[in-house]
Motif scaffolding. Structure first.
Motif, PDB file in Angstrom:
ATOM      1  N   VAL A  23       0.839  -1.196   0.000  1.00  0.00           N
ATOM      2  CA  VAL A  23       0.000   0.000   0.000  1.00  0.00           C
ATOM      3  C   VAL A  23       0.871   1.241   0.000  1.00  0.00           C
ATOM      4  CG1 VAL A  23      -1.780   1.280   1.229  1.00  0.00           C
ATOM      5  CG2 VAL A  23      -1.817  -1.219   1.250  1.00  0.00           C
ATOM      6  N   LYS A  24       0.680   2.092  -0.993  1.00  0.00           N
ATOM      7  CA  LYS A  24       1.512   3.290  -1.093  1.00  0.00           C
ATOM      8  C   LYS A  24       1.092   4.345  -0.094  1.00  0.00           C
ATOM      9  CE  LYS A  24       3.542   6.378  -4.532  1.00  0.00           C
ATOM     10  NZ  LYS A  24       3.574   6.768  -5.960  1.00  0.00           N
ATOM     11  N   TYR A  25      -0.230   4.526   0.099  1.00  0.00           N
ATOM     12  CA  TYR A  25      -0.738   5.538   1.013  1.00  0.00           C
ATOM     13  C   TYR A  25      -1.613   4.872   2.064  1.00  0.00           C
ATOM     14  CZ  TYR A  25       0.771   8.337  -2.929  1.00  0.00           C
ATOM     15  OH  TYR A  25       1.526   8.883  -3.940  1.00  0.00           O
ATOM     16  N   THR A  27      -4.223   5.119   4.165  1.00  0.00           N
ATOM     17  CA  THR A  27      -5.388   5.946   4.474  1.00  0.00           C
ATOM     18  C   THR A  27      -6.649   5.082   4.521  1.00  0.00           C
ATOM     19  OG1 THR A  27      -6.108   6.487   2.218  1.00  0.00           O
ATOM     20  CG2 THR A  27      -4.313   7.820   3.158  1.00  0.00           C
ATOM     21  N   GLU A  29      -9.282   5.632   3.084  1.00  0.00           N
ATOM     22  CA  GLU A  29      -9.948   5.639   1.786  1.00  0.00           C
ATOM     23  C   GLU A  29      -9.300   4.688   0.787  1.00  0.00           C
ATOM     24  OE1 GLU A  29     -10.291   9.648   0.415  1.00  0.00           O
ATOM     25  OE2 GLU A  29     -11.808  10.166   1.906  1.00  0.00           O
ATOM     26  N   ASN A  30      -8.213   4.087   1.194  1.00  0.00           N
ATOM     27  CA  ASN A  30      -7.519   3.132   0.328  1.00  0.00           C
ATOM     28  C   ASN A  30      -8.147   1.752   0.522  1.00  0.00           C
ATOM     29  OD1 ASN A  30      -5.645   1.308  -0.860  1.00  0.00           O
ATOM     30  ND2 ASN A  30      -3.999   2.813  -0.589  1.00  0.00           N
ATOM     31  N   ARG A  31      -8.703   1.195  -0.531  1.00  0.00           N
ATOM     32  CA  ARG A  31      -9.418  -0.077  -0.413  1.00  0.00           C
ATOM     33  C   ARG A  31      -8.500  -1.238  -0.044  1.00  0.00           C
ATOM     34  NH1 ARG A  31     -10.980  -1.294  -6.776  1.00  0.00           N
ATOM     35  NH2 ARG A  31      -8.836  -1.465  -7.575  1.00  0.00           N
ATOM     36  N   ASN A  32      -7.188  -1.059  -0.209  1.00  0.00           N
ATOM     37  CA  ASN A  32      -6.252  -2.129   0.119  1.00  0.00           C
ATOM     38  C   ASN A  32      -5.789  -2.112   1.578  1.00  0.00           C
ATOM     39  OD1 ASN A  32      -6.159  -3.208  -2.549  1.00  0.00           O
ATOM     40  ND2 ASN A  32      -4.828  -1.518  -3.156  1.00  0.00           N
ATOM     41  N   LYS A  38      -9.260   0.794   9.335  1.00  0.00           N
ATOM     42  CA  LYS A  38     -10.324   1.761   9.050  1.00  0.00           C
ATOM     43  C   LYS A  38     -11.299   1.869  10.218  1.00  0.00           C
ATOM     44  CE  LYS A  38     -10.017   0.709   4.103  1.00  0.00           C
ATOM     45  NZ  LYS A  38     -10.703   0.196   2.908  1.00  0.00           N
ATOM     46  N   ASN A  77      -5.982  10.630   8.550  1.00  0.00           N
ATOM     47  CA  ASN A  77      -6.985   9.577   8.637  1.00  0.00           C
ATOM     48  C   ASN A  77      -8.169   9.982   9.502  1.00  0.00           C
ATOM     49  OD1 ASN A  77      -6.317   7.054   7.088  1.00  0.00           O
ATOM     50  ND2 ASN A  77      -4.350   7.403   8.093  1.00  0.00           N
TER      51      ASN A  77
END
Length: 268
Positions: A23-25, A27, A29-32, A38, A77
């Motif tokens: 995962v690059k970011y 957050t 909102e990142n589905r990965n 979350k 976040n």
């Protein structure tokens, strides 16, 4: 918690090296990003918003004792989680010496930045950038500011926070680590509340206690701390050594200062 006598608002779970590498970011909102991460920030958001509603707070300062504890990741976040709850949020990157919000968000800066606004070269609206398909806006410097100490206590900074509070439901003030310089303490003049980020098993306990006690002496209410990188067995995420944390936090170098490795018997 028993040492600092401050409520734990929530725990952000440790992510494995495997997850971080994919995962690059990091957050919500990142589905990965794993759901447990979350959900942790949904819990932190809920508790933070409850305190803010009860006391009519709008500006929340987020800081930590040391670099590398994940305060900027925590700031963005919380903001994104609030936006998912239909709130408009403005993040002001007040780490004027080492702005990093753009990199963390994976966003593109606007034509003008917070440094341009503080230097009187544009309006605050011109310095704001909206995240795509989001109710999160941010203002950050395009370049480090050599006069950061003066800019932090300037009329322009006070006006920026005032305008942000008028435009948004919540304003997140992301600050430098409090153990390195006095910027975080100086910035509390603009904050209604403070959230303190503590990375588990990372820094010397005495430093954390001193930083928390210093925050308690300001006008802003210290509403609690976020335990970052928690590997509590209650978490469903598998965990690894903090030495594997790499991309999720800052490097141990900040403003060309090296953080002393904490002793094993005196960790937060």
């Amino acid at each position: 918690q028993k040492y600092v006598n401050v409520e734990c608002v929530g725990k952000a779970p440790m992510l494995t090296s495997k997850v971080v590498g994919q995962v690059k970011y990091i957050t919500v909102e990142n589905r990965n990003v794993p759901n447990d991460f979350k959900e942790a920030f949904q819990f932190i958001r809920t508790r933070t918003e409850r305190v803010c509603r009860r006391n009519d707070y709008k500006s929340i300062l987020v800081t930590s004792t040391f670099p590398g504890e994940g305060k900027t990741t925590t700031s963005m976040n919380i903001a994104m989680s609030m936006a998912q709850n239909n709130k408009t949020v403005i993040i002001i990157d007040c780490d004027l010496r080492n702005p990093s919000l753009i990199e963390r968000l994976g966003a593109k800066n606007g034509a003008m930045g917070l440094d341009d606004y503080l230097n009187g070269e544009c309006s605050f609206d011109d310095a704001l950038v909206q995240l795509p398909k989001s109710k999160v806006f941010f203002a950050t410097c395009k370049n480090p500011m050599s006069n950061a100490a003066e800019a932090i206590v300037s009329e322009e900074m006070a006006r920026a926070v005032k305008e942000a509070k008028e435009k948004a439901d919540y304003v997140i003030i992301d600050t430098p680590p409090s153990d390195l310089m006095g910027d975080a303490i100086a910035l509390t003049r603009y904050a209604d509340a403070v959230l303190f980020v503590v990375k588990q098993n990372y820094g010397k306990l005495n430093n954390v206690i001193y930083a928390v006690e210093s925050m308690k002496q300001t006008k802003a209410e210290l509403i609690g701390f976020v335990l970052n990188g928690s590997y509590d067995k209650m978490n469903l995420l598998e965990y690894t050594s903090y030495g594997k944390y790499n991309k999720y936090a800052y490097s141990n170098r900040y403003y060309n200062k090296k953080i002393t490795k904490p002793s094993e018997n005196n960790e937060a």
